[in-house]
Write an enzyme that holds these catalytic residues in place. Structure first.
Site, PDB file in Angstrom:
ATOM      1  N   GLU A  72     -16.051  25.801  47.894  1.00 21.27           N
ATOM      2  CA  GLU A  72     -16.233  25.875  46.450  1.00 21.27           C
ATOM      3  C   GLU A  72     -15.298  24.929  45.699  1.00 21.27           C
ATOM      4  O   GLU A  72     -15.715  24.178  44.834  1.00 21.27           O
ATOM      5  CB  GLU A  72     -15.984  27.310  45.949  1.00 21.27           C
ATOM      6  N   ASP A  74     -16.323  31.040  48.927  1.00 15.94           N
ATOM      7  CA  ASP A  74     -15.342  32.126  48.896  1.00 15.94           C
ATOM      8  C   ASP A  74     -15.902  33.441  49.474  1.00 15.94           C
ATOM      9  O   ASP A  74     -17.111  33.704  49.376  1.00 15.94           O
ATOM     10  CB  ASP A  74     -14.869  32.359  47.463  1.00 15.94           C
ATOM     11  N   ASP A  92     -16.609  36.537  48.892  1.00 16.52           N
ATOM     12  CA  ASP A  92     -16.947  37.680  48.044  1.00 16.52           C
ATOM     13  C   ASP A  92     -18.400  37.542  47.612  1.00 16.52           C
ATOM     14  O   ASP A  92     -19.110  36.613  48.011  1.00 16.52           O
ATOM     15  CB  ASP A  92     -16.011  37.777  46.837  1.00 16.52           C
ATOM     16  N   GLU A 131     -19.716  36.703  44.793  1.00 16.88           N
ATOM     17  CA  GLU A 131     -19.964  35.466  44.053  1.00 16.88           C
ATOM     18  C   GLU A 131     -20.068  34.282  45.015  1.00 16.88           C
ATOM     19  O   GLU A 131     -20.944  33.431  44.888  1.00 16.88           O
ATOM     20  CB  GLU A 131     -18.838  35.244  43.053  1.00 16.88           C
ATOM     21  N   TYR A 168      -6.868  35.123  50.020  1.00 17.68           N
ATOM     22  CA  TYR A 168      -7.825  35.041  48.908  1.00 17.68           C
ATOM     23  C   TYR A 168      -7.446  36.029  47.815  1.00 17.68           C
ATOM     24  O   TYR A 168      -7.127  37.186  48.093  1.00 17.68           O
ATOM     25  CB  TYR A 168      -9.236  35.316  49.411  1.00 17.68           C
ATOM     26  N   ARG A 176      -9.160  37.220  45.113  1.00 14.67           N
ATOM     27  CA  ARG A 176     -10.112  38.147  44.466  1.00 14.67           C
ATOM     28  C   ARG A 176     -10.479  39.234  45.466  1.00 14.67           C
ATOM     29  O   ARG A 176     -11.324  39.043  46.328  1.00 14.67           O
ATOM     30  CB  ARG A 176     -11.359  37.397  43.987  1.00 14.67           C
ATOM     31  N   HIS A 178     -11.921  43.069  52.432  1.00 20.85           N
ATOM     32  CA  HIS A 178     -11.011  41.957  52.689  1.00 20.85           C
ATOM     33  C   HIS A 178      -9.584  42.467  52.743  1.00 20.85           C
ATOM     34  O   HIS A 178      -9.310  43.634  52.517  1.00 20.85           O
ATOM     35  CB  HIS A 178     -11.129  40.906  51.580  1.00 20.85           C
TER      36      HIS A 178
END
Length: 721
Positions: A9, A87, A89, A91, A313, A315, A358
């Site tokens: 990303e 990433d 997640d 999104e 990460y 988030r 995560h």
């Protein structure tokens, strides 16, 4: 020639990943989202709901995205395999699906890693998986929900004609929390009370607790909760509230008239367990309270630390740490702080709504020397990294050990209480100190007589509930289930950008615009403002991500059964002046020191993000059209200028040539007479300059006691220099 393409990303990851993977790989970035729902179709939604199905029309977000897509297509044709590493997640999974669609990939390999280290990345590449269609469905559903609410709901507030720009699924519910608190503050009526205390010559103060024959109060909790949004200010101790001054005087007199003795002494050891490592929410809360960083700023800095391979990460709503990190942290403690190695590490549970399995946010290498990092990182990034490191280590330490003491004394029938606390073993607090300061009490015995040194009281007043700080708001959003880790910071930033809220002394205060929008939505779309309603929508998205519900079925049902009828009802809400404009007289504003020119009452400070001082003055006593704005020129409050006044002030009288040459072109300067704020003034400007002449833009000299002066050229000498 490289045979594999890795698409991530963020461009910030490309260099680090290229070093890890070597020359057999090409690493490219999508620069976040590359597509969005188009603005075509009914109400420009970009999707069509038809008989239980949803057809989406996605287009590149902007020109940069178009170019990125073309570049990725070109590179993908030069390699044998494309691997998607967006990433880890919901999104990121959705972005990976968009990449699959635009690049025409059939069954692309999807890899995820929570830290950019050689071992983590290589392990991920060795264990690819397929795209998770459930996560993608949840992402697409959120896209459609957000656009449906925004594009269908926003026109409702446009009709208010007050500058309101948007309605949002998460945004409006969050604004409602802030406005609710503001209304509580406005309607709050303070009450006087008195705190009564006694001082003993033995060296401590005790506070009035009640009488010997009164019912005992419920015991106070022995353990403090970990509150990352709390400031470091500890509340001063006070007595049981006394509701009249006469009663406070009576208690003081009784305390002075009768002897005092110790009736109860209690000492015990309390263990306080370490806090869990950071999630997105708690990181934003702690960074706000300790480092004074806004949520969006915190996430920008954390993103840079992640891309540099320094943290995992950022988030996540999980508090789980990998076994490898736990072992490394234990080894670090054994080498540097062996007394803090626990027999068994405290177990922490993630929230029930946690959607990603995560890791928590932690450093990738607990042994990395901070001295070296201080040289490599900007100060704000370094401070945030150290905070993350300390919190992760603290979570692996022993509990803190506190010695708590309580002394209860008695005079006649009155009871007095003193509390003390001493940290006996810091444990985790060596790295994450959230313990109250020591309060040492002297050693006394039950039945011991005491010498009264003083007895007195202090008048106090109940305080309204405080406005939310940004950390407190993020904490509240998480507790109420409004939004998810990726949306906390953008939501707060959007409310500020829209002019719905502003920061006042470090706290979030709704503007007049924000209150008007919330007032209207309470009548038009009340469900959308309720935290429980928004939380149910988030739970539905979680269920879709877990494969328990189909996203198209949920969206069509929600739209048909709730949103279409709700919008139809909302359009019947009559928009009247009382609906669109908050009555200034009904609200309590701060009072200025400037009086109304008509009724002589003090004017109210009306918050406004559109003026320099962030507020203007208005009469709230019934005088029509009494509004004053601050003038930097006159350093006073002035009424708004009418068009006639503006014309008068800016229409110069015919000019005459002066003996001074222009400092730019040496042509004579002209003398202009004009009127400003009711005063006749004179200025010099170049006779040869036109309004479009940029060279002469700053050639303007103003009359002073010493002669002529210009902000750019300074004092004007006779030779024009």
């Amino acid at each position: 020639m490289p045979k594999r393409l890795l698409v991530v990303e963020s461009p910030g990851k490309v260099k680090k990943l290229s070093q890890i993977l070597g020359s057999d790989w090409i690493v490219r970035a999508s620069c976040g989202h590359i597509r969005e729902l188009s603005n075509t179709g009914e109400d420009s939604l970009g999707f069509v709901i038809d008989d239980g199905s949803v057809k989406c029309n996605y287009v590149p977000r902007d020109q940069r995205s178009k170019e990125t897509i073309q570049q990725l297509k070109a590179v993908s044709k030069q390699v044998d395999e494309v691997v998607l590493a967006t990433d880890p997640d919901r999104e990121g999974e959705t972005i990976a699906w968009h990449l699959k669609e635009v690049l025409g990939l059939r069954e692309p390999k999807r890899v995820i890693y929570s830290e950019i280290t050689a071992s983590a990345v290589r392990s991920a590449i060795a264990n690819p998986r397929k795209l998770d269609s459930n996560l993608v469905g949840a992402g697409l559903c959120r896209d459609c929900l957000d656009k449906l609410v925004g594009y269908k709901g926003s026109p409702l507030v446009w009709a208010l004609n007050n500058g309101a720009k948007s309605v949002g699924r998460v945004q409006s519910a969050t604004l409602h929390l802030i406005c609710q608190r503001e209304r509580e503050i406005v309607t709050f009526v303070p009450q006087d009370y008195w705190s009564v205390w006694v001082d003993y010559a033995e060296g401590f103060r005790a506070f009035y607790k009640g009488t010997a024959n009164s019912p005992t109060d419920a015991p106070e909790p022995e353990t403090e909760t970990h509150d990352d949004a709390a400031s470091n200010n500890t509340q001063a101790p006070e007595s049981k509230r006394v509701l009249s001054e006469a009663e406070a005087i009576r208690l003081v007199e009784e305390a002075r008239q009768h002897p005092h003795q110790v009736v109860h002494v209690e000492g015990k050891t309390v263990y306080r367990q370490p806090p869990p490592p950071f999630t997105t929410s708690t990181l934003q809360q702690a960074a706000g309270s300790k480092l004074k960083l806004a949520p969006d700023k915190t996430m920008v800095l954390a993103q840079k630390l992640y891309e540099a391979g320094l943290i995992t990460y950022m988030r996540t709503d999980s508090v789980i740490l990998s076994p490898e990190f736990c072992a490394a942290a234990r080894k670090w403690l054994e080498e540097h702080d062996p007394q803090n190695v626990p027999q068994q590490v405290a177990k922490h549970r993630s929230a029930k709504t946690a959607q990603e399995a995560h890791e928590a946010i932690r450093p990738t290498d607990v042994f990395r020397p901070s001295v070296q990092l201080r040289q490599e990182l900007p100060p704000e990034e370094f401070d945030l990294y150290v905070m993350i490191w300390k919190r992760a280590i603290a979570s692996q330490c022993r509990a803190a050990q506190l010695g708590k003491t309580q002394i209860i004394t008695q005079s006649n029938s009155l009871l007095w209480q003193a509390r003390g606390q001493v940290v006996e073993f810091y444990g985790y607090a060596r790295y994450w100190n959230n313990l109250s300061k020591d309060s040492v009490l002297p050693v006394v015995q039950q039945g011991q007589g005491l010498t009264l040194e003083n007895a007195n009281f202090e008048k106090k007043q109940t305080q309204p509930p405080p406005r939310y700080s940004e950390p407190k708001l993020v904490q509240l959003m998480e507790r109420k289930g409004i939004g998810r880790p990726s949306t906390y910071a953008p939501t707060v930033a959007t409310l500020k950008k829209r002019g719905y809220v502003q920061l006042t002394k470090g706290n979030l205060q709704p503007t007049t615009l924000g209150l008007e929008v919330d007032d209207f939505l309470q009548k038009a779309l009340p469900d959308l403002l309720e935290a429980e309603f928004t939380a149910k929508m988030e739970s539905a998205l979680d269920a879709i991500a877990e494969g328990k519900q189909g996203w198209q079925q949920y969206l069509t049902t929600w739209n048909k059964n709730y949103f279409v009828p709700a919008l139809a009802k909302a359009k019947t809400v009559f928009i009247s002046p009382s609906t669109t404009k908050s009555s200034v007289a009904e609200r309590k504003y701060d009072t200025s020191k400037t009086r109304c020119p008509e009724c002589n009452n003090f004017l109210a400070k009306i918050p406004s993000s559109k003026v320099k001082k962030k507020y203007f003055l208005k009469c709230t006593s019934g005088c029509a059209n009494i509004v004053l704005f601050w003038s930097d020129f006159s350093k006073s409050w002035q009424p708004p200028r009418t068009q006639e006044t503006k014309s008068e002030n800016h229409s110069p009288t015919p000019a005459k040539l002066s003996s001074y040459p222009c400092p730019v072109c040496k042509k004579p300067l002209e003398e202009y007479n004009y009127t400003k704020d009711g005063q006749n003034k004179t200025m010099l400007r170049c006779s040869a300059a036109s309004r479009q002449d940029k060279k002469h833009k700053d050639v303007a000299f103003f009359s002073t006691a010493k002669g002529w002066w210009s902000p750019k050229f300074g004092e004007l000498n006779p030779d024009g220099k």
